[in-house]
Write a protein that holds these residues in place. Structure first.
Motif, PDB file in Angstrom:
ATOM      1  N   MET A  51       0.839  -1.205   0.000  1.00  0.00           N
ATOM      2  CA  MET A  51       0.000   0.000   0.000  1.00  0.00           C
ATOM      3  C   MET A  51       0.871   1.252   0.000  1.00  0.00           C
ATOM      4  N   ARG A  52       1.924   1.229   0.802  1.00  0.00           N
ATOM      5  CA  ARG A  52       2.817   2.391   0.860  1.00  0.00           C
ATOM      6  C   ARG A  52       3.450   2.647  -0.501  1.00  0.00           C
ATOM      7  N   LYS A  53       3.875   1.584  -1.191  1.00  0.00           N
ATOM      8  CA  LYS A  53       4.495   1.763  -2.507  1.00  0.00           C
ATOM      9  C   LYS A  53       3.515   2.345  -3.512  1.00  0.00           C
ATOM     10  N   VAL A  54       2.264   1.861  -3.483  1.00  0.00           N
ATOM     11  CA  VAL A  54       1.249   2.383  -4.408  1.00  0.00           C
ATOM     12  C   VAL A  54       0.969   3.848  -4.099  1.00  0.00           C
ATOM     13  N   LEU A  55       0.784   4.170  -2.817  1.00  0.00           N
ATOM     14  CA  LEU A  55       0.463   5.550  -2.451  1.00  0.00           C
ATOM     15  C   LEU A  55       1.617   6.501  -2.780  1.00  0.00           C
ATOM     16  N   GLU A  56       2.850   6.022  -2.604  1.00  0.00           N
ATOM     17  CA  GLU A  56       4.002   6.854  -2.974  1.00  0.00           C
ATOM     18  C   GLU A  56       4.057   7.068  -4.482  1.00  0.00           C
ATOM     19  N   ALA A  57       3.783   6.025  -5.259  1.00  0.00           N
ATOM     20  CA  ALA A  57       3.791   6.152  -6.722  1.00  0.00           C
ATOM     21  C   ALA A  57       2.706   7.114  -7.177  1.00  0.00           C
ATOM     22  N   LEU A  58       1.535   7.031  -6.553  1.00  0.00           N
ATOM     23  CA  LEU A  58       0.447   7.949  -6.917  1.00  0.00           C
ATOM     24  C   LEU A  58       0.787   9.381  -6.506  1.00  0.00           C
ATOM     25  N   ASP A  59       1.434   9.545  -5.373  1.00  0.00           N
ATOM     26  CA  ASP A  59       1.824  10.884  -4.918  1.00  0.00           C
ATOM     27  C   ASP A  59       2.856  11.493  -5.875  1.00  0.00           C
ATOM     28  N   ASP A  60       3.829  10.664  -6.304  1.00  0.00           N
ATOM     29  CA  ASP A  60       4.820  11.151  -7.278  1.00  0.00           C
ATOM     30  C   ASP A  60       4.154  11.543  -8.580  1.00  0.00           C
ATOM     31  N   LEU A  78       0.524  -2.158 -10.031  1.00  0.00           N
ATOM     32  CA  LEU A  78       0.832  -2.246  -8.600  1.00  0.00           C
ATOM     33  C   LEU A  78      -0.452  -2.362  -7.768  1.00  0.00           C
ATOM     34  N   ILE A  79      -1.474  -1.598  -8.169  1.00  0.00           N
ATOM     35  CA  ILE A  79      -2.744  -1.630  -7.441  1.00  0.00           C
ATOM     36  C   ILE A  79      -3.375  -3.014  -7.554  1.00  0.00           C
ATOM     37  N   ALA A 101     -11.633  -4.182   2.560  1.00  0.00           N
ATOM     38  CA  ALA A 101     -12.431  -3.328   1.676  1.00  0.00           C
ATOM     39  C   ALA A 101     -12.042  -1.862   1.842  1.00  0.00           C
ATOM     40  N   ARG A 102     -11.798  -1.444   3.086  1.00  0.00           N
ATOM     41  CA  ARG A 102     -11.424  -0.051   3.342  1.00  0.00           C
ATOM     42  C   ARG A 102     -10.086   0.280   2.705  1.00  0.00           C
ATOM     43  N   ARG A 103      -9.137  -0.641   2.784  1.00  0.00           N
ATOM     44  CA  ARG A 103      -7.812  -0.383   2.211  1.00  0.00           C
ATOM     45  C   ARG A 103      -7.872  -0.349   0.692  1.00  0.00           C
ATOM     46  N   LYS A 104      -8.641  -1.246   0.102  1.00  0.00           N
ATOM     47  CA  LYS A 104      -8.788  -1.233  -1.360  1.00  0.00           C
ATOM     48  C   LYS A 104      -9.483   0.056  -1.811  1.00  0.00           C
ATOM     49  N   SER A 105     -10.475   0.481  -1.043  1.00  0.00           N
ATOM     50  CA  SER A 105     -11.190   1.710  -1.367  1.00  0.00           C
ATOM     51  C   SER A 105     -10.263   2.920  -1.288  1.00  0.00           C
ATOM     52  N   ARG A 106      -9.399   2.925  -0.298  1.00  0.00           N
ATOM     53  CA  ARG A 106      -8.455   4.033  -0.135  1.00  0.00           C
ATOM     54  C   ARG A 106      -7.547   4.143  -1.361  1.00  0.00           C
ATOM     55  N   LEU A 107      -7.077   3.005  -1.866  1.00  0.00           N
ATOM     56  CA  LEU A 107      -6.223   3.018  -3.057  1.00  0.00           C
ATOM     57  C   LEU A 107      -6.990   3.530  -4.268  1.00  0.00           C
ATOM     58  N   ALA A 108      -8.228   3.048  -4.436  1.00  0.00           N
ATOM     59  CA  ALA A 108      -9.034   3.458  -5.586  1.00  0.00           C
ATOM     60  C   ALA A 108      -9.348   4.956  -5.536  1.00  0.00           C
ATOM     61  N   ARG A 109      -9.686   5.459  -4.340  1.00  0.00           N
ATOM     62  CA  ARG A 109      -9.996   6.886  -4.209  1.00  0.00           C
ATOM     63  C   ARG A 109      -8.786   7.753  -4.515  1.00  0.00           C
ATOM     64  N   THR A 110      -7.617   7.318  -4.047  1.00  0.00           N
ATOM     65  CA  THR A 110      -6.396   8.092  -4.283  1.00  0.00           C
ATOM     66  C   THR A 110      -6.064   8.112  -5.769  1.00  0.00           C
ATOM     67  N   LYS A 111      -6.220   6.967  -6.437  1.00  0.00           N
ATOM     68  CA  LYS A 111      -5.960   6.904  -7.882  1.00  0.00           C
ATOM     69  C   LYS A 111      -6.932   7.816  -8.637  1.00  0.00           C
ATOM     70  N   LYS A 112      -8.192   7.775  -8.240  1.00  0.00           N
ATOM     71  CA  LYS A 112      -9.201   8.617  -8.898  1.00  0.00           C
ATOM     72  C   LYS A 112      -8.886  10.094  -8.682  1.00  0.00           C
ATOM     73  N   ALA A 113      -8.419  10.456  -7.491  1.00  0.00           N
ATOM     74  CA  ALA A 113      -8.075  11.850  -7.195  1.00  0.00           C
ATOM     75  C   ALA A 113      -6.923  12.321  -8.082  1.00  0.00           C
ATOM     76  N   VAL A 114      -5.948  11.438  -8.320  1.00  0.00           N
ATOM     77  CA  VAL A 114      -4.828  11.798  -9.201  1.00  0.00           C
ATOM     78  C   VAL A 114      -5.332  11.997 -10.630  1.00  0.00           C
ATOM     79  N   GLU A 115      -6.213  11.108 -11.079  1.00  0.00           N
ATOM     80  CA  GLU A 115      -6.751  11.236 -12.437  1.00  0.00           C
ATOM     81  C   GLU A 115      -7.571  12.513 -12.592  1.00  0.00           C
TER      82      GLU A 115
END
Length: 134
Positions: A51-60, A78-79, A101-115
């Motif tokens: 999760m940390r790697k995905v969130l860092e990649a999305l942040d970058d 990665l997701i 489910a909460r962790r998967k949702s967090r990844l999806a929301r962050t990806k959508k926010a970047v898009e």
């Protein structure tokens, strides 16, 4: 084992067994519990790391000024891998299903926010039929 010692205290009888060795079943359960604890700890650590790697990649990707839509493809891979690890952890009981489910949702929301941030995705506005119903 030592004999059981009895003592009488104010009209109640207390049985105190002398401390001896644990029953074989208790030793086995302790051994199994330790094995499960180490295994679960490793699985949870793997979920957190991925999760940390995905969130860092999305942040970058979010901070990158001239990012292209194709640059999200490696992050999507990665997701998908992270989703798989989370689902496996839920399946064997390492994580609760709501936590997964909460962790998967967090990844999806962050990806959508970047898009949305880069304009690669525009949220659908309310449909005209829904607006007429109100």
């Amino acid at each position: 084992m030592r004999p059981v010692e009895w003592s009488v205290r104010r009209s109640s009888v207390v049985c105190e067994a002398a401390p001896g060795r644990k029953a074989d079943s208790a030793v086995k359960r302790a051994r199994q519990a330790e094995k499960r604890r180490v295994h679960n700890k490793a699985k949870k650590s793997e979920v957190r790391t991925r999760m940390r790697k995905v969130l860092e990649a999305l942040d970058d990707l979010r901070k990158k000024p001239a990012a292209q839509p194709e640059e999200v493809l490696p992050v999507e891979k990665l997701i998908a891998e992270t989703y798989s690890v989370i689902d496996k952890a839920v399946k064997v009981g390492t994580l609760h299903r709501n936590t997964g489910a909460r962790r998967k949702s967090r990844l999806a929301r962050t990806k959508k926010a970047v898009e949305v941030h880069h304009g690669w995705y525009t949220p659908a506005s309310a449909s005209p039929a829904a607006a007429d119903a109100v």
